[in-house]
Design a protein around this motif. Sequence first.
Motif, PDB file in Angstrom:
ATOM      1  N   LYS A 213       0.821  -1.225   0.000  1.00 52.86           N
ATOM      2  CA  LYS A 213       0.000   0.000   0.000  1.00 52.86           C
ATOM      3  C   LYS A 213       0.855   1.276   0.000  1.00 52.86           C
ATOM      4  O   LYS A 213       0.630   2.162  -0.830  1.00 52.86           O
ATOM      5  CB  LYS A 213      -0.940  -0.043   1.212  1.00 52.86           C
ATOM      6  CG  LYS A 213      -2.186   0.817   1.133  1.00 52.86           C
ATOM      7  CD  LYS A 213      -3.149   0.432   2.272  1.00 52.86           C
ATOM      8  CE  LYS A 213      -3.962   1.616   2.767  1.00 52.86           C
ATOM      9  NZ  LYS A 213      -5.085   1.937   1.870  1.00 52.86           N
ATOM     10  N   PRO A 214       1.848   1.368   0.891  1.00 56.44           N
ATOM     11  CA  PRO A 214       2.640   2.616   0.920  1.00 56.44           C
ATOM     12  C   PRO A 214       3.434   2.848  -0.368  1.00 56.44           C
ATOM     13  O   PRO A 214       3.893   3.964  -0.616  1.00 56.44           O
ATOM     14  CB  PRO A 214       3.606   2.417   2.096  1.00 56.44           C
ATOM     15  CG  PRO A 214       3.099   1.253   2.847  1.00 56.44           C
ATOM     16  CD  PRO A 214       2.287   0.419   1.933  1.00 56.44           C
TER      17      PRO A 214
ATOM     18  N   PHE B  96      -0.935   6.754  -4.321  1.00 59.30           N
ATOM     19  CA  PHE B  96      -1.946   7.325  -3.423  1.00 59.30           C
ATOM     20  C   PHE B  96      -2.413   6.271  -2.431  1.00 59.30           C
ATOM     21  O   PHE B  96      -3.492   6.374  -1.863  1.00 59.30           O
ATOM     22  CB  PHE B  96      -3.121   7.893  -4.258  1.00 59.30           C
ATOM     23  CG  PHE B  96      -3.968   8.918  -3.546  1.00 59.30           C
ATOM     24  CD1 PHE B  96      -5.341   8.733  -3.417  1.00 59.30           C
ATOM     25  CD2 PHE B  96      -3.400  10.065  -3.012  1.00 59.30           C
ATOM     26  CE1 PHE B  96      -6.136   9.668  -2.771  1.00 59.30           C
ATOM     27  CE2 PHE B  96      -4.185  11.013  -2.360  1.00 59.30           C
ATOM     28  CZ  PHE B  96      -5.553  10.812  -2.243  1.00 59.30           C
ATOM     29  N   GLY B  97      -1.591   5.230  -2.233  1.00 56.64           N
ATOM     30  CA  GLY B  97      -1.934   4.187  -1.280  1.00 56.64           C
ATOM     31  C   GLY B  97      -3.105   3.336  -1.720  1.00 56.64           C
ATOM     32  O   GLY B  97      -3.730   2.657  -0.912  1.00 56.64           O
ATOM     33  N   ARG B  98      -3.448   3.406  -3.003  1.00 55.85           N
ATOM     34  CA  ARG B  98      -4.629   2.695  -3.496  1.00 55.85           C
ATOM     35  C   ARG B  98      -4.355   2.086  -4.858  1.00 55.85           C
ATOM     36  O   ARG B  98      -3.405   2.445  -5.546  1.00 55.85           O
ATOM     37  CB  ARG B  98      -5.790   3.675  -3.644  1.00 55.85           C
ATOM     38  CG  ARG B  98      -6.231   4.254  -2.319  1.00 55.85           C
ATOM     39  CD  ARG B  98      -7.423   5.171  -2.504  1.00 55.85           C
ATOM     40  NE  ARG B  98      -8.288   5.078  -1.338  1.00 55.85           N
ATOM     41  CZ  ARG B  98      -9.560   5.457  -1.294  1.00 55.85           C
ATOM     42  NH1 ARG B  98     -10.141   5.938  -2.366  1.00 55.85           N
ATOM     43  NH2 ARG B  98     -10.268   5.347  -0.195  1.00 55.85           N
TER      44      ARG B  98
ATOM     45  N   ILE C  77      -0.076   6.660 -13.350  1.00 56.09           N
ATOM     46  CA  ILE C  77      -1.308   7.334 -12.934  1.00 56.09           C
ATOM     47  C   ILE C  77      -2.164   6.369 -12.120  1.00 56.09           C
ATOM     48  O   ILE C  77      -2.017   5.152 -12.194  1.00 56.09           O
ATOM     49  CB  ILE C  77      -2.149   7.889 -14.115  1.00 56.09           C
ATOM     50  CG1 ILE C  77      -2.398   6.845 -15.188  1.00 56.09           C
ATOM     51  CG2 ILE C  77      -1.511   9.137 -14.690  1.00 56.09           C
ATOM     52  CD1 ILE C  77      -3.373   7.329 -16.283  1.00 56.09           C
ATOM     53  N   CYS C  78      -3.057   6.935 -11.338  1.00 57.74           N
ATOM     54  CA  CYS C  78      -3.998   6.131 -10.564  1.00 57.74           C
ATOM     55  C   CYS C  78      -5.396   6.703 -10.718  1.00 57.74           C
ATOM     56  O   CYS C  78      -5.617   7.620 -11.511  1.00 57.74           O
ATOM     57  CB  CYS C  78      -3.569   6.048  -9.107  1.00 57.74           C
ATOM     58  SG  CYS C  78      -3.358   7.631  -8.312  1.00 57.74           S
ATOM     59  N   GLU C  79      -6.333   6.139  -9.924  1.00 58.41           N
ATOM     60  CA  GLU C  79      -7.766   6.463 -10.025  1.00 58.41           C
ATOM     61  C   GLU C  79      -8.372   5.771 -11.252  1.00 58.41           C
ATOM     62  O   GLU C  79      -8.075   6.112 -12.394  1.00 58.41           O
ATOM     63  CB  GLU C  79      -8.034   7.973 -10.086  1.00 58.41           C
ATOM     64  CG  GLU C  79      -7.612   8.733  -8.834  1.00 58.41           C
ATOM     65  CD  GLU C  79      -8.454   8.376  -7.615  1.00 58.41           C
ATOM     66  OE1 GLU C  79      -9.667   8.144  -7.751  1.00 58.41           O
ATOM     67  OE2 GLU C  79      -7.870   8.302  -6.511  1.00 58.41           O
TER      68      GLU C  79
END
Lengths: 224, 229
Positions: B45-46, B50-52, B68-70
């Motif tokens: 996670k870390p 963004f931890g996700r 990228i994320c989200e």
Amino acid sequence: MLSGSDTVYVLRYFDVIGRAEGCRLLLTAANASWTEEHPEWPAEKANQPFERLPVLVERSNGNEWILCESLTIERYLARVFGFMPTDLKQAALQEQMADQQADLLSAFFAQLTATGDMKPKQIDEFNTLFDRMVKEHGRILSRSSSKQHLFGDHLSYADISLYAFYKLFIVYLKCYQSDIAEIVKSKLTPKIINLILSIEKEPQLAPHFSKCDTMAAIFTAKDF
Amino acid sequence: MATSKDPQYILRYFDRIGVAEGSKLLLSAANVEWIEEHPEWPQEKPNQPFGRMPVLIEKHVDDTDFVICESGNIERYLARAYGFIPSDIRQAAFQEQLRDQASDMFAAFISQLVAKSEEDRRENFAKFDGLLDKLVEVQTKQINANGNNGHLFGDKLSYADIVTYAFYKIIVVGMVKRQANIVDIVRPKLTPQLIKLITAVEANPLLSSYMTRSDSLAAVVTKPTSARL
């Protein structure tokens, strides 16, 4: 700018900051012809495309286009009015930040409504995520050439989105949770506070503050 | 140093059908080299931006990765990069709107799934049920306006087709272990137009390799209900 000079916009939402502040700021910064409508609720619910607000109505050349979903409306306005970069990667970095901010709003409501042993877990999750968001804002700012803008040296979608995000948490959400503004303020760094206040001073946003207060008065010398 | 044999993309997510499904479909349809990574969780996670998850890593030959994320953001990026979102801003917004609406419905689904008290569960289920009905209505209206040709817009596989398919798949296939009755709740609500779209997405040649590795949503939604057997 991809909007004709005879194009007018109507933003339908409740008469609150809520989820429409980014839309309001974008329309203002764009110097678009726009008005706000506050439909009777829930009387007007069934008349909206997805029975939700905000809704954006765009009228030009006798045609009317309707768009809903707050983030879709934001990204649309940002693109129409040139606040979103045309480079796909640069756009994705700005949209990512806005999506992360939306996650924070969800986490806020999750911890607000949680009960029993879920409550402390959700509060912890919210706080961790918020700290991460502030860190992310700081990281983007540190890589920016300007200290007054997140990307480049002009007002961008990301700047407007960040401002709306902090306004939401510091000015609006206290109507749901009285201590949220203080919790959030305590997490902010002086650099982020400076950024918020710089965005607020953008000449393009000046008309917005004829209708509402600035956040300048909320931050005291102690915050810097 | 990246070579031509290295994947162009790495998609990091859990080993399940979840919010990364749209991205998997888009990577497959784009016909790029890509692999999935399933990081140890929560240990890794870390190490995520963004931890996700999901996280998308685009590898470059000069070793500068673009990360990228989200989930929605990853989908839109891939869809634009590979031509599944129209370049016309308004047409793009109409497609993005459908994804956000489906995502709202999914959030409501999760709310009723995780509700603790019976009262909350009933209230949240009513919200989910109402939103699902509305979503089916707006999707079906758009399919009809487009001539009911198996697509929401135009006559080619689009971002809108893919994400619409993905969200139904997440709920009806991905979540069935967590809520066994969800198939019997969702399936009867799907209109013939939506079933035609779901079938058309799975039959699209661009997704043939995806379908060799993934369960069929069409098989689930076209199965006769137990009441009819």
